[in-house]
Design an enzyme around this catalytic site. Structure first.
Site, PDB file in Angstrom:
ATOM      1  N   GLU A   1      24.348  12.308 -40.572  1.00  0.00           N
ATOM      2  CA  GLU A   1      23.669  13.249 -41.868  1.00  0.00           C
ATOM      3  C   GLU A   1      22.539  13.986 -41.285  1.00  0.00           C
ATOM      4  O   GLU A   1      21.542  13.269 -41.094  1.00  0.00           O
ATOM      5  CB  GLU A   1      23.436  12.736 -42.754  1.00  0.00           C
TER       6      GLU A   1
ATOM      7  N   ARG B   1      25.067  -3.916 -38.182  1.00  0.00           N
ATOM      8  CA  ARG B   1      23.739  -2.786 -37.955  1.00  0.00           C
ATOM      9  C   ARG B   1      22.711  -3.614 -37.185  1.00  0.00           C
ATOM     10  O   ARG B   1      22.684  -4.819 -36.994  1.00  0.00           O
ATOM     11  CB  ARG B   1      23.213  -2.693 -39.610  1.00  0.00           C
TER      12      ARG B   1
ATOM     13  N   LYS C   1      15.059   6.714 -45.210  1.00  0.00           N
ATOM     14  CA  LYS C   1      14.359   8.201 -45.482  1.00  0.00           C
ATOM     15  C   LYS C   1      13.689   8.428 -46.755  1.00  0.00           C
ATOM     16  O   LYS C   1      12.465   8.799 -46.390  1.00  0.00           O
ATOM     17  CB  LYS C   1      15.595   9.193 -45.480  1.00  0.00           C
TER      18      LYS C   1
END
Length: 867
Positions: free
Chosen positions: A363, A578, A588
């Site tokens: 993204e 992950r 973020k």
């Protein structure tokens, strides 16, 4: 009242009947009750047992019962259960080995009708292995190893004999082979003696050698690390593919915890989502995990632990991951096959030519971090390792948070890590097609316009939508009104009719947003969601392997469902674990808070673990890729210590960074008997361990500067550097200096030393050699430490005050007037050096023509406080 009681009694009677059926095939009562809690499994098993009883009568032996249980638990197409049970009931499939082959055949042949003769040949139906054949096979194997057997006797690995005999007779009974091996070995060696019963001496471990290496001087060498060793809690079944291991995660849409091993009476699912979280310690990284052995990281889905470090490409190449081959999507566990699947796969192969295709779909609303490095390596690496291509696709479906700087930075980081995208695409490239498919989904009765508010449908148990069954024509009109902007934000959504693995019902496909898009402008005021966009973009680009992190496993059902609901090519989604680091945050939102509060300068502050920050700090891309390879391609989440990444950095920079000398805390030294009337040019090797890689000149003058910490007025025990009465050598200069006079200021601080020098070959060998500079450049040096004090700054249990309260006040120290030798004068931003005895440093982009700025990348391995 009586009717109600009778109705309530019916489920209890059904449960009692099923319990009797399951215990009748050999399951314990506890196991049978556990099976009943899984409605799908218990229904399959009930059908299988009733069918088998019809053929064999009520007395089913335990061996047949175990086969029926495994068939019910492992078969993913219920429509073929009767076909498989018929073979078990007739005694044509009599072993788990045959059952595994049968399941594999059914998975590889999803379309009816099946070729019965081909199936029977693949499963060994009708093959009878006689005792004479077993005897001959074992005799041949023992004859081959006769000398070793006689030498090692009962210490010889008898499993090797059994394995070789089994390979000669594929369908032979394992117990019969073992009995024959035991019998023939006894005949050859005779009964065990006292010497045979003595414990075999343990082999010398290699770890002391490793430790010895770790203790070696490290000024020139980076840390030599092993990699995480993980042991599989459930050893694989010999001869079975990973998908058929009773306890191995095989790509199914949910944990196999319901498929309990009938023998062990407990879940064998190695990668159960409840058990996958792992934290790799330094000891494991250095070879201390899994029982103390060393080995490579657990290969994804392979269920095996390697014995040596493999490069990332080796881990990803060919059959290493047990992934499907292009065009054979239907062979993947859990893949949904429709009447159109094979035709769509044929069209897919015509487009791709059988080439592997992956994609990296970030993204564009933030900067990539260390976790993304694993995703980049996995997606691009898997394609590269298998002769395929990888797309860089921006998932630009949320115009509110997307900025051009993120698009640019993402591509820069992908290329910095050494990868070139096959094509750079955007989800917005396909907005017209996605909209057309949304209309088709409504026409097929699989989507509807809903007016529930966002807060109403949040969570896992929201109330059902009252508009779920509204007429198709009405939803088509309302969806068109959404596109025309007749609804406000939050007043209407388009939802898909399905239930996901995590229980979420009817995920949103489109929502209203009156935000101009950076590429399409004001054309759209409705934007698709990830759940709707992701799989369809994969389909459009003919992706073969859609690789994503474990948290997207709950979306796999919607992925398959949507492609099949629209009758378009359906790729296969595979999940992996992950990669997380301790002592940092990568969210973020949290990084933005750090920037806003002034805790860090920006997304590329070298104390962060964004990829732009790591590049600015001086981490070479090869080190990050090596780190990802050492972590391994695992399905389990890996939480690593930052110093393990730093070790990979040292290893690369040791080979790449030329040596220079710099002084952070200068102390002036005047050589009173300097041996020449003018400057002497000293040749310093760029890489002392390999002088063939060139030299640079360093001026040597009567005035030099050394580190303040390299001088003491009092000579302490164990101190080896400069002090009155204790000379030291100057690295590379060929001279030894001895203190003659100490000059102090009014407060008693040492400001200057007066020394004499002697040629090294004419002086007694000093205890130490120190670095120095002469006619130096003044530069700024930034010394970085961890940004946070605790391992998990986001954990309220560890940091009750929140991550902002955990900031390390000493995470940055700026040395304004450090001195460096003139060989670095022409260095450009991101150029890297090893400042001898200090660490590895990189030129910061803040550097100007008049003053260089260096970031300390990592320290050297040696203890900075070492005397």
């Amino acid at each position: 009242m009586a009717a109600a009681m009778a109705a309530a009694a019916e489920p209890a009677e059904e449960e009692a009947e099923a319990l009797g059926l399951f215990t009748g095939i050999g399951l314990s009562e506890a196991k049978a009750r556990e099976t009943l809690r899984n409605a799908a499994l218990s229904a399959q098993l009930r059908r299988a047992v009733l069918q088998a009883r019809g053929a064999l009568g009520s007395g089913l032996d335990k061996a047949t019962g175990a086969l029926l249980y495994n068939a019910a638990a492992r078969l993913r197409d219920p429509g073929r259960l009767a076909f498989l049970v018929a073979y078990i009931g007739r005694g044509d499939i009599r072993s788990d080995l045959q059952l595994g082959a049968a399941l594999q055949y059914l998975r590889s042949h999803p379309l009816d009708p099946l070729d019965a003769a081909d199936f029977e040949q693949a499963c060994g139906v009708g093959v009878r292995v006689s005792p004479e054949q077993i005897e001959e096979a074992v005799e041949a194997v023992i004859s081959r190893h006769r000398e070793e057997l006689l030498a090692e006797r009962y210490r010889f690995n008898m499993g090797l004999l059994m394995g070789e005999a089994r390979s000669r007779l594929q369908w032979a009974d394992g117990k019969s082979i073992k009995n024959e091996v035991d019998l023939q070995v006894l005949h050859l060696l005779g009964p065990k003696t006292e010497a045979d019963l003595e414990k075999k001496p343990k082999a010398t471990k290699a770890r002391p050698v490793q430790e010895e290496k770790q203790k070696a001087p490290a000024v020139e060498n980076g840390e030599g690390l092993c990699h995480p060793a993980r042991s599989c809690p459930s050893p694989p079944v010999p001869g079975a593919r990973p998908q058929e291991q009773p306890g191995l995660w095989s790509g199914s849409s949910q944990c196999l915890g319901s498929s309990l091993c009938p023998i062990r009476q407990r879940c064998c699912c190695t990668f159960c989502p409840l058990r996958v979280k792992s934290e790799v310690s330094a000891a494991q990284w250095a070879g201390g995990g899994g029982g103390g052995g060393t080995g490579s990281a657990l290969s994804l889905f392979a269920g095996e632990v390697g014995t040596e470090t493999k490069s990332l490409l080796e881990q990803l190449r060919g059959e290493a991951l047990k992934f499907h081959k292009p065009g054979e999507n239907y062979k993947t566990e859990g893949y949904v096959v429709t009447p159109n699947t094979m035709a769509l796969l044929k069209q897919h192969l015509a487009v791709t030519g059988g080439q592997v295709r992956t994609r990296f779909p970030p993204e564009p609303n933030g900067i990539l971090h260390i976790g993304h490095a694993k995703a980049i390596n996995f997606n691009f690496g898997y394609a590269k390792a298998n002769g395929g291509v990888c797309f860089l696709r921006y998932d630009d479906t949320n115009p509110e948070k997307e900025e051009e700087k993120y698009f640019t930075a993402i591509r820069e980081m992908v290329e910095w890590l050494g990868y070139q995208p096959y094509a750079v695409t955007h989800a917005s490239d396909y907005f017209d097609q996605l909209y057309a498919w949304a209309l088709e989904l409504i026409r097929r009765g699989q989507a509807y316009v809903c007016h529930q508010k966002v807060e109403e449908i949040k969570g896992h148990n929201p109330p059902p939508s009252p508009w779920r069954d509204r007429p198709v024509e009405e939803s088509l009109l309302l969806f068109e009104d959404m596109r025309k902007g007749k609804f406000g934000e939050g007043e209407a959504t388009l939802r898909m009719k399905l239930v996901m693995e995590d229980g979420k019902m009817d995920p949103v496909a489109y929502r209203v947003k009156f935000t101009p898009h950076h590429r399409t402008g004001d054309k759209w005021c409705i934007y698709p969601t990830y759940d709707y966009t992701h799989c369809l973009c994969d389909s459009i680009e003919h992706i073969t392997h859609s690789l994503c992190t474990k948290e997207f496993q709950a979306r796999r059902s919607s992925y398959f469902w949507l492609c099949n609901a629209l009758d378009v090519y359906c790729p296969v989604q595979w999940e992996y674990g992950r990669l997380n680091l301790l002592y940092t945050v990568v969210s973020k939102r949290k990084i933005i808070r750090l920037v806003e509060t002034g805790a860090v300068r920006d997304w590329d502050d070298p104390r962060l673990f964004t990829l732009t920050a790591l590049r600015r700090r001086g981490f070479p891309p090869e080190a990050i890729n090596n780190f990802c390879a050492r972590v391994g391609v695992t399905v389990a989440q890996a939480t690593m210590e930052p110093h393990l990444l730093e070790a990979c950095v040292r290893e690369v920079l040791n080979e790449q960074a030329p040596r220079a000398m710099a002084v952070l805390e200068p102390l002036k030294v005047t050589i009173t008997n300097f041996p020449a009337p003018e400057t002497i040019d000293v040749l310093v090797p760029n890489f002392p361990a390999d002088e063939s890689r060139g030299f640079h000149k360093v001026p040597f003058q009567p005035t030099v500067y050394i580190e303040e910490t390299d001088f003491r007025e009092e000579l302490d025990k164990g101190y080896k550097r400069l002090a009155p009465g204790q000379p030291v050598g100057l690295r590379h200069a060929g001279y030894v200096i001895a203190v003659q006079n100490v000059i102090k200021n009014a407060s008693g601080r040492v400001m200057e030393l007066e020394v004499t020098c002697t040629k090294s070959d004419a002086a007694e060998k000093p205890k130490a050699f120190i670095h120095w500079v002469s006619e130096p450049l003044t530069c700024e040096v930034r010394l970085y430490e961890r940004l946070f004090l605790h391992k998990n700054p986001e954990d309220p249990a560890e940091v009750p005050g929140g991550f902002l309260s955990d900031l390390n006040p000493d995470s940055l120290r700026v040395v304004d007037n450090a001195l460096a030798d003139r060989s670095v004068l022409a260095a450009q931003p991101f150029a890297k050096f090893q400042f001898e005895r200090l660490g590895y440093f990189s030129v910061d982009p803040d550097s100007t023509e008049g003053k260089l700025v260096f970031n300390r990348t990592v320290t050297l391995k040696e203890d900075p406080g070492k005397a």
